[in-house]
Design an enzyme around this catalytic site. Structure first.
Site, PDB file in Angstrom:
ATOM      1  CE  LYS A  49      -3.496  -2.267   3.220  1.00 41.18           C
ATOM      2  NZ  LYS A  49      -3.945  -2.863   4.737  1.00 41.18           N
ATOM      3  CG  ASP A 106       6.785   2.225   0.459  1.00 38.43           C
ATOM      4  OD1 ASP A 106       7.508   1.473  -0.507  1.00 38.43           O
ATOM      5  OD2 ASP A 106       6.340   2.438   1.451  1.00 38.43           O
ATOM      6  CG  ASP A 109      14.941  -0.391   4.923  1.00 42.68           C
ATOM      7  OD1 ASP A 109      15.536   0.288   4.763  1.00 42.68           O
ATOM      8  OD2 ASP A 109      15.059  -1.710   5.115  1.00 42.68           O
ATOM      9  CE  LYS A 137      14.702   4.372   6.535  1.00 44.85           C
ATOM     10  NZ  LYS A 137      13.798   3.572   7.586  1.00 44.85           N
ATOM     11  CG  PHE A 159      10.115   3.475  10.834  1.00 47.89           C
ATOM     12  CD1 PHE A 159      10.893   2.547  10.502  1.00 47.89           C
ATOM     13  CD2 PHE A 159       9.489   3.891  11.660  1.00 47.89           C
ATOM     14  CE1 PHE A 159       9.990   1.359   9.511  1.00 47.89           C
ATOM     15  CE2 PHE A 159       7.862   3.306  10.679  1.00 47.89           C
ATOM     16  CZ  PHE A 159       8.340   2.578  10.110  1.00 47.89           C
ATOM     17  CB  VAL A 160      10.017   8.213   7.453  1.00 45.41           C
ATOM     18  CG1 VAL A 160      11.528   8.853   8.003  1.00 45.41           C
ATOM     19  CG2 VAL A 160      10.674   7.418   5.908  1.00 45.41           C
TER      20      VAL A 160
HETATM   21  P1  IMP Z   1      13.460  -3.722   1.388  1.00 44.86           P
HETATM   22  O1  IMP Z   1      13.948  -2.706   0.801  1.00 44.86           O
HETATM   23  O2  IMP Z   1      12.594  -5.060   0.813  1.00 44.86           O
HETATM   24  O3  IMP Z   1      14.000  -3.796   2.674  1.00 44.86           O
HETATM   25  O4  IMP Z   1      11.461  -3.487   1.873  1.00 44.86           O
HETATM   26  C1  IMP Z   1      11.505  -2.257   2.013  1.00 44.86           C
HETATM   27  C2  IMP Z   1      10.061  -2.337   2.132  1.00 44.86           C
HETATM   28  O5  IMP Z   1       9.974  -1.478   3.865  1.00 44.86           O
HETATM   29  C3  IMP Z   1       9.432  -0.498   2.381  1.00 44.86           C
HETATM   30  O6  IMP Z   1       8.132  -0.793   0.915  1.00 44.86           O
HETATM   31  C4  IMP Z   1       8.659  -0.218   3.324  1.00 44.86           C
HETATM   32  O7  IMP Z   1       7.508  -1.265   3.363  1.00 44.86           O
HETATM   33  C5  IMP Z   1       9.142  -0.882   4.711  1.00 44.86           C
HETATM   34  N1  IMP Z   1      10.282   0.424   5.021  1.00 44.86           N
HETATM   35  C6  IMP Z   1      11.717   0.542   5.093  1.00 44.86           C
HETATM   36  N2  IMP Z   1      11.783   1.767   5.797  1.00 44.86           N
HETATM   37  C7  IMP Z   1      10.607   1.962   5.882  1.00 44.86           C
HETATM   38  C8  IMP Z   1      10.331   3.537   6.377  1.00 44.86           C
HETATM   39  O8  IMP Z   1      11.652   4.096   7.143  1.00 44.86           O
HETATM   40  N3  IMP Z   1       9.691   3.416   7.107  1.00 44.86           N
HETATM   41  C9  IMP Z   1       7.960   3.360   7.116  1.00 44.86           C
HETATM   42  N4  IMP Z   1       8.276   1.744   6.452  1.00 44.86           N
HETATM   43  C10 IMP Z   1       9.469   1.691   5.610  1.00 44.86           C
HETATM   44 MG    MG Z   2       5.434  -1.171   3.584  1.00 46.61          MG
END
Ligand code: IMP
Ligand code: MG
Length: 188
Positions: A49, A106, A109, A137, A159-160
């Site tokens: 979402k 969005d 990470d 990030k 964390f945002v």
């Molecule tokens: P990754 O890149 O596989 O670690 O996952 C990224 C997902 O983690 C994003 O789509 C978000 O749903 C969640 N996420 C990572 N950092 C944040 C944050 O600072 N705030 C809110 N959701 C986050």
């Molecule tokens: Mg998410």
């Protein structure tokens, strides 16, 4: 729109990116995508979402005959240890064979989720795949070769929430992006 003095803003320690800064970047990104995809009709995929608010603003800045798709995914594994395997909760409605695909996220990470998703869509025969993210990030990246093609803002490892991003499904409707006060998760 919600005023920055509003009730839910009390849960933030600071605003990191304002709604004005977001709007300006989204406009600029829309122009860039319009230019880069001249003569094409890309399929824009919103990752639900978190990507929803950004997506609906971005598509209205793109002067191309795009189509929209919505996909919901989640990562297997515990919160601290991602397995790297993604579970599709809601799949695309149409196939993407020979299509130019733009994935709209969005935040990137670790990059693990997007890396897996990109591989999956490549396997389905997309002509091209590019990744668009609102936030990045870079300090948290665990995937070496993931190319983020368009990114609006690099942010520090905090964390945002807001503008689509949640904590425990809340705060997605904040028009700005802010750092969530640790008080909120210490309550648990
Ligand atoms: P990754 O890149 O596989 O670690 O996952 C990224 C997902 O983690 C994003 O789509 C978000 O749903 C969640 N996420 C990572 N950092 C944040 C944050 O600072 N705030 C809110 N959701 C986050
Ligand atoms: Mg998410």
């Amino acid at each position: 729109m919600i005023d920055a003095n509003g009730t839910i803003y009390q849960d933030l320690t600071k605003i990191l990116v304002t709604r004005e800064e977001i709007a300006a970047k989204v406009k600029e990104l829309g122009r860039l995508i319009t230019r880069d995809y001249q003569g094409k009709s890309p399929v824009m995929i919103c990752i639900l979402k978190g990507g929803a608010v950004f997506f609906t603003d971005l598509v209205r800045e793109i002067d191309l005959p795009i189509t929209m798709e919505f996909m919901a995914i989640s990562s297997y594994g515990s919160a601290t240890k991602t397995s790297g395997v993604v579970k599709v909760i809601k799949d695309l409605d149409n196939d993407i064979l020979n299509k130019d695909v733009i994935i709209v996220e969005d935040i990137v990470d670790s990059g693990v989720t997007l890396n897996y998703l990109k591989g999956m869509l490549e396997h389905r025969g997309a002509a091209s795949i590019r990744i668009v993210t609102l936030l990045d990030k870079p300090a948290r990246r665990r995937v070496e070769n993931l190319k983020v093609d368009y990114s609006c803002f690099n942010i520090p490892d905090e964390f945002v929430v807001g503008y689509g991003l949640d904590y425990d499904q809340t705060y997605r409707n904040l028009p700005d992006i802010g750092v969530l006060s640790p008080k909120v998760y210490e309550k648990e």
